[in-house]
Every structure is written in C-alpha cells, then in structure tokens.
Design a protein around this motif. Structure first.
Motif, PDB file in Angstrom:
ATOM      1  N   THR A 287       0.802  -1.223   0.000  1.00 32.44           N
ATOM      2  CA  THR A 287       0.000   0.000   0.000  1.00 32.44           C
ATOM      3  C   THR A 287       0.835   1.272   0.000  1.00 32.44           C
ATOM      4  O   THR A 287       0.274   2.370  -0.016  1.00 32.44           O
ATOM      5  CB  THR A 287      -0.925   0.022   1.231  1.00 32.44           C
ATOM      6  N   MET A 288       2.163   1.139   0.010  1.00 35.52           N
ATOM      7  CA  MET A 288       3.012   2.325   0.113  1.00 35.52           C
ATOM      8  C   MET A 288       3.288   2.936  -1.264  1.00 35.52           C
ATOM      9  O   MET A 288       3.357   2.237  -2.271  1.00 35.52           O
ATOM     10  CB  MET A 288       4.334   1.984   0.804  1.00 35.52           C
ATOM     11  N   ARG A 289       3.481   4.258  -1.248  1.00 31.94           N
ATOM     12  CA  ARG A 289       3.823   5.011  -2.455  1.00 31.94           C
ATOM     13  C   ARG A 289       5.289   5.437  -2.376  1.00 31.94           C
ATOM     14  O   ARG A 289       5.890   5.447  -1.299  1.00 31.94           O
ATOM     15  CB  ARG A 289       2.955   6.260  -2.579  1.00 31.94           C
ATOM     16  N   ARG A 290       5.834   5.813  -3.500  1.00 31.62           N
ATOM     17  CA  ARG A 290       7.213   6.284  -3.492  1.00 31.62           C
ATOM     18  C   ARG A 290       7.384   7.578  -2.721  1.00 31.62           C
ATOM     19  O   ARG A 290       8.465   7.865  -2.218  1.00 31.62           O
ATOM     20  CB  ARG A 290       7.715   6.417  -4.936  1.00 31.62           C
ATOM     21  N   ASP A 291       6.307   8.358  -2.606  1.00 30.45           N
ATOM     22  CA  ASP A 291       6.361   9.577  -1.796  1.00 30.45           C
ATOM     23  C   ASP A 291       5.682   9.381  -0.448  1.00 30.45           C
ATOM     24  O   ASP A 291       5.183  10.327   0.151  1.00 30.45           O
ATOM     25  CB  ASP A 291       5.723  10.751  -2.546  1.00 30.45           C
TER      26      ASP A 291
ATOM     27  N   VAL B  16       7.810  -5.235  -5.142  1.00 31.50           N
ATOM     28  CA  VAL B  16       6.406  -5.486  -4.793  1.00 31.50           C
ATOM     29  C   VAL B  16       5.530  -5.397  -6.038  1.00 31.50           C
ATOM     30  O   VAL B  16       4.635  -6.227  -6.252  1.00 31.50           O
ATOM     31  CB  VAL B  16       5.936  -4.495  -3.705  1.00 31.50           C
ATOM     32  N   ASP B  17       5.764  -4.408  -6.865  1.00 30.91           N
ATOM     33  CA  ASP B  17       4.976  -4.266  -8.093  1.00 30.91           C
ATOM     34  C   ASP B  17       5.115  -5.489  -8.993  1.00 30.91           C
ATOM     35  O   ASP B  17       4.161  -5.878  -9.681  1.00 30.91           O
ATOM     36  CB  ASP B  17       5.405  -3.012  -8.852  1.00 30.91           C
ATOM     37  N   GLU B  18       6.290  -6.114  -8.981  1.00 26.20           N
ATOM     38  CA  GLU B  18       6.510  -7.284  -9.835  1.00 26.20           C
ATOM     39  C   GLU B  18       5.742  -8.516  -9.371  1.00 26.20           C
ATOM     40  O   GLU B  18       5.349  -9.352 -10.197  1.00 26.20           O
ATOM     41  CB  GLU B  18       8.000  -7.604  -9.898  1.00 26.20           C
ATOM     42  N   ILE B  19       5.527  -8.645  -8.044  1.00 26.96           N
ATOM     43  CA  ILE B  19       4.938  -9.899  -7.540  1.00 26.96           C
ATOM     44  C   ILE B  19       3.509  -9.750  -7.035  1.00 26.96           C
ATOM     45  O   ILE B  19       2.868 -10.757  -6.711  1.00 26.96           O
ATOM     46  CB  ILE B  19       5.795 -10.488  -6.402  1.00 26.96           C
ATOM     47  N   ARG B  20       2.975  -8.550  -6.987  1.00 30.07           N
ATOM     48  CA  ARG B  20       1.698  -8.358  -6.297  1.00 30.07           C
ATOM     49  C   ARG B  20       0.549  -9.153  -6.910  1.00 30.07           C
ATOM     50  O   ARG B  20      -0.420  -9.473  -6.220  1.00 30.07           O
ATOM     51  CB  ARG B  20       1.343  -6.874  -6.210  1.00 30.07           C
TER      52      ARG B  20
ATOM     53  N   PRO C  50      -3.078 -15.652  -4.424  1.00 34.42           N
ATOM     54  CA  PRO C  50      -4.518 -15.938  -4.504  1.00 34.42           C
ATOM     55  C   PRO C  50      -5.347 -14.685  -4.243  1.00 34.42           C
ATOM     56  O   PRO C  50      -5.023 -13.887  -3.358  1.00 34.42           O
ATOM     57  CB  PRO C  50      -4.727 -16.982  -3.401  1.00 34.42           C
ATOM     58  N   PRO C  51      -6.432 -14.482  -4.972  1.00 32.86           N
ATOM     59  CA  PRO C  51      -7.218 -13.251  -4.844  1.00 32.86           C
ATOM     60  C   PRO C  51      -7.932 -13.106  -3.506  1.00 32.86           C
ATOM     61  O   PRO C  51      -8.311 -11.997  -3.133  1.00 32.86           O
ATOM     62  CB  PRO C  51      -8.218 -13.356  -5.996  1.00 32.86           C
ATOM     63  N   GLU C  52      -8.113 -14.198  -2.773  1.00 29.98           N
ATOM     64  CA  GLU C  52      -8.848 -14.108  -1.508  1.00 29.98           C
ATOM     65  C   GLU C  52      -8.011 -13.511  -0.385  1.00 29.98           C
ATOM     66  O   GLU C  52      -8.537 -13.253   0.713  1.00 29.98           O
ATOM     67  CB  GLU C  52      -9.359 -15.486  -1.082  1.00 29.98           C
ATOM     68  N   ALA C  53      -6.730 -13.289  -0.618  1.00 36.24           N
ATOM     69  CA  ALA C  53      -5.854 -12.752   0.422  1.00 36.24           C
ATOM     70  C   ALA C  53      -5.266 -11.421  -0.024  1.00 36.24           C
ATOM     71  O   ALA C  53      -4.999 -11.209  -1.211  1.00 36.24           O
ATOM     72  CB  ALA C  53      -4.720 -13.729   0.720  1.00 36.24           C
ATOM     73  N   SER C  54      -5.071 -10.520   0.933  1.00 38.01           N
ATOM     74  CA  SER C  54      -4.319  -9.310   0.637  1.00 38.01           C
ATOM     75  C   SER C  54      -2.852  -9.687   0.456  1.00 38.01           C
ATOM     76  O   SER C  54      -2.420 -10.778   0.836  1.00 38.01           O
ATOM     77  CB  SER C  54      -4.462  -8.306   1.776  1.00 38.01           C
ATOM     78  N   LEU C  55      -2.079  -8.780  -0.114  1.00 43.15           N
ATOM     79  CA  LEU C  55      -0.649  -9.046  -0.270  1.00 43.15           C
ATOM     80  C   LEU C  55       0.002  -9.278   1.090  1.00 43.15           C
ATOM     81  O   LEU C  55       0.838 -10.176   1.243  1.00 43.15           O
ATOM     82  CB  LEU C  55       0.028  -7.890  -1.004  1.00 43.15           C
ATOM     83  N   ALA C  56      -0.372  -8.483   2.089  1.00 40.86           N
ATOM     84  CA  ALA C  56       0.198  -8.653   3.424  1.00 40.86           C
ATOM     85  C   ALA C  56      -0.112 -10.040   3.984  1.00 40.86           C
ATOM     86  O   ALA C  56       0.764 -10.711   4.552  1.00 40.86           O
ATOM     87  CB  ALA C  56      -0.331  -7.573   4.369  1.00 40.86           C
ATOM     88  N   GLN C  57      -1.348 -10.480   3.837  1.00 36.54           N
ATOM     89  CA  GLN C  57      -1.719 -11.800   4.346  1.00 36.54           C
ATOM     90  C   GLN C  57      -0.970 -12.906   3.602  1.00 36.54           C
ATOM     91  O   GLN C  57      -0.515 -13.872   4.212  1.00 36.54           O
ATOM     92  CB  GLN C  57      -3.224 -11.992   4.217  1.00 36.54           C
TER      93      GLN C  57
END
Length: 329
Positions: free
Chosen positions: A213-217, A253-257, A261-268
């Motif tokens: 969820t982080m941005r470069r800024d 992160v952008d490469e693997i996000r 599985p769609p049922e989980a957030s990236l963090a999970q």
C-alpha cells in the motif's frame, strides 16, 4: 488462531503474534486509548504471543502491556510476553556487566507487573559480545534465580543466529525473515530444528513494504525509523525495509503483487508464505490500528500457498532480490 510450540520453552503460542514496538510511539504518537484498543483486539483474536523490548518508547510499550494484563488475570495467564534486553543506555555497545543486565531485567519486571519474565531475548547485541558467551551464562543464572522462565536472542545476521542456536538452553531466535530475506530456509532452519529452537520472525512485511500500500512519496513521521534510519543512521539498516533501498523494494512489490490468490491481501499472503515454513513458530506483525490486528490474524486461517508459487518466489528472491540487500544477512 492456530498455535505452535516455541522450541524448548514449552510454550504453545499463536502462530501470528503481535509486535509491540509501535506501542512505544517509535513510529509516531500512539494514544493510550489506541494502544489499549490494539491490545484488546489481539487478545480477542487469540493472539497469545506479544513481543516488546525495554527500549521501545523508553519502556512505554512494556508499561502499556503491563497495565493491560494487570487488569485482566485470565488474559495474563494465557498470553506469553516476550521482551528484550541489551540495547538500553549503559549497556550498548560495550557496557555489559552482570549487574547492569540484571538491573534492566528488573526494570522490565516492574513495567510488565510480573514476578518472572516469560521470555527475555538478547536485543541485537554486538556480535563480539554475543559470541563471548557471558550474556548467556548470566541469563542461565537469572533463569535459576526465577527472574526469567526462558531466554532467547534477537539477532541481525544468520551468522549470529547459527552461533546462538547451539547454546543448550536457548529457547528461541528472533530473525529478519520475509519474501525479501529468504536465506534462513537453508542456512538456519535445519540447525534450529535440530536444537529445538523456536523461530520468531520479525519484519514479516519488510517494514510495511510488503503490505503493498506504500507510495514512493510515502510520508513517515519524523520519529519513525523508516524516516531516520533508511541508511543505517541509528541502528542496523537491515531493520528498515529489510536492508533494501525503499524505492527498490517498492519495485519488487509491483513485480509480484499479482502472483497471489485473490482471496488474500498481499500482506496476508506474505505472512502465509512465512507460516508455510515448518521451522517458524510465530510471526510478529505490528499494528497501528485494531483493524490491522484483525487482518494480520486472518493469515493463520489461509490455506498454504502452492508448491509452484513457493518455487516461483524462491527463484524471484535468488535472481532479483538478494543482490539488492545492502547489509549482511
């Protein structure tokens, strides 16, 4: 919430734990009300492993945990509180004596309002001090004296972890381990399992980068180590974004996000990957809001990631990530 045994300590603890660094205000101000709400949600969700340290907020994190559990006898009976010793002024980097270490442990006892610490961990002490062995001998004395029930070590490198893992009384090792720091799978976990040492994982989301969820800024409070320690200005750079430059980590992160599985957030999903490692006992995830506690806890209920995805992530680490880590692993 599933539980796992924490090495030779014998404790059964939740496989998702609560990291309590933020309760000391070291990531920005946290009110008493919000701190209590975070602890309450962790308690409600069956998170029974809480990790803190005597230097988090100069003891404020421990004091808040002590106040919460002091008013809730049933919770206090089932929650394992792990604290740390070794980074407070007067000890670090070269002032370690038996009397000073005992003094700091007694301070933790007072703030946590207990007669014995469930688990005390050496807190990233200098490698030469760690390997001299005196600290472990003192902890064994304090264990016999009834000040601590079990002890472990929180370390910065795998070399330190491999050394500590062979100590016969060591119950646990706390290490940096996540999708962007995978070396422990081959270099440490077989040793830990052979010696019945529990593995406590910190930085499971690489200081939040793997939440996606982080941005470069991205703004960070001036008191947040992600603002003032990006290049190791205050302590090991490995403790901030797992030792990877922030912008580089965001690119990974952008490469693997979209791999998960769609049922989980990236963090999970990132936490599920850690929990799929049999040597891991618990993952300590910080939370600055109660809803983050809930999201972290949900990782325990997710099914394991597929073998194909594990292989893909291992290759991605070897081929893309490992060379970008700027501190020893």
């Amino acid at each position: 919430m599933r539980t796992r045994r924490l090495g030779k300590s014998g404790y059964d603890v939740s496989e998702v734990g609560l990291g309590c660094w933020q309760l000391g205000g070291d990531f920005g101000p946290v009110s008493d009300a919000r701190a209590a709400a975070i602890l309450t949600e962790a308690d409600r969700r069956g998170i029974t492993f809480w990790d803190t340290a005597d230097v988090y907020g100069a003891g404020e994190s421990e004091a808040r945990i002590g106040a919460y559990l002091g008013a809730r006898a049933k919770s206090a009976a089932r929650i394992c509180v792990a604290t740390k010793v070794g980074r407070a002024g007067g000890l670090y980097p070269d002032g370690y004596t038996r009397a000073r270490v005992r003094h700091d442990i007694e301070g933790s006892l007072r703030r946590l309002r207990v007669e014995a610490l469930d688990l005390v961990q050496l807190h990233c002490v200098p490698p030469a001090i760690l390997m001299a062995g005196d600290l472990f001998a003192w902890l064994e004395d304090f264990q016999r004296d009834g000040l601590v029930r079990a002890f472990g070590a929180s370390v910065e490198t795998l070399a330190e972890a491999r050394f500590a893992a062979t100590h016969p009384a060591l119950a646990s090792l706390q290490i940096i381990f996540n999708l962007f720091r995978q070396d422990a799978i081959d270099e440490l976990f077989p040793i830990a399992r052979a010696n019945d040492v529990g593995i406590i994982v910190r930085l499971p989301l690489a200081s939040g980068v793997l939440a996606g969820t982080m941005r470069r800024d991205q703004p960070f409070d001036a008191s947040d180590h992600r603002s003032f320690n990006r290049h190791g200005e205050a302590f090991s750079q490995g403790e901030t974004f797992s030792g990877i430059p922030f912008e580089t980590a965001l690119g990974f992160v952008d490469e693997i996000r979209d791999w998960f599985p769609p049922e989980a957030s990236l963090a999970q999903a990132a936490m599920r990957w850690i929990l799929d490692q049999p040597a891991v006992t618990t993952v300590i995830a910080g939370a600055s809001r109660p809803d983050q506690v809930l999201e972290n806890a949900a990782a325990s209920a997710l099914p394991p990631l597929s073998p194909a995805l594990h292989s893909r992530l291992a290759a991605f680490y070897r081929e893309r990530v490992a060379a970008s880590i700027v501190v020893p692993v």
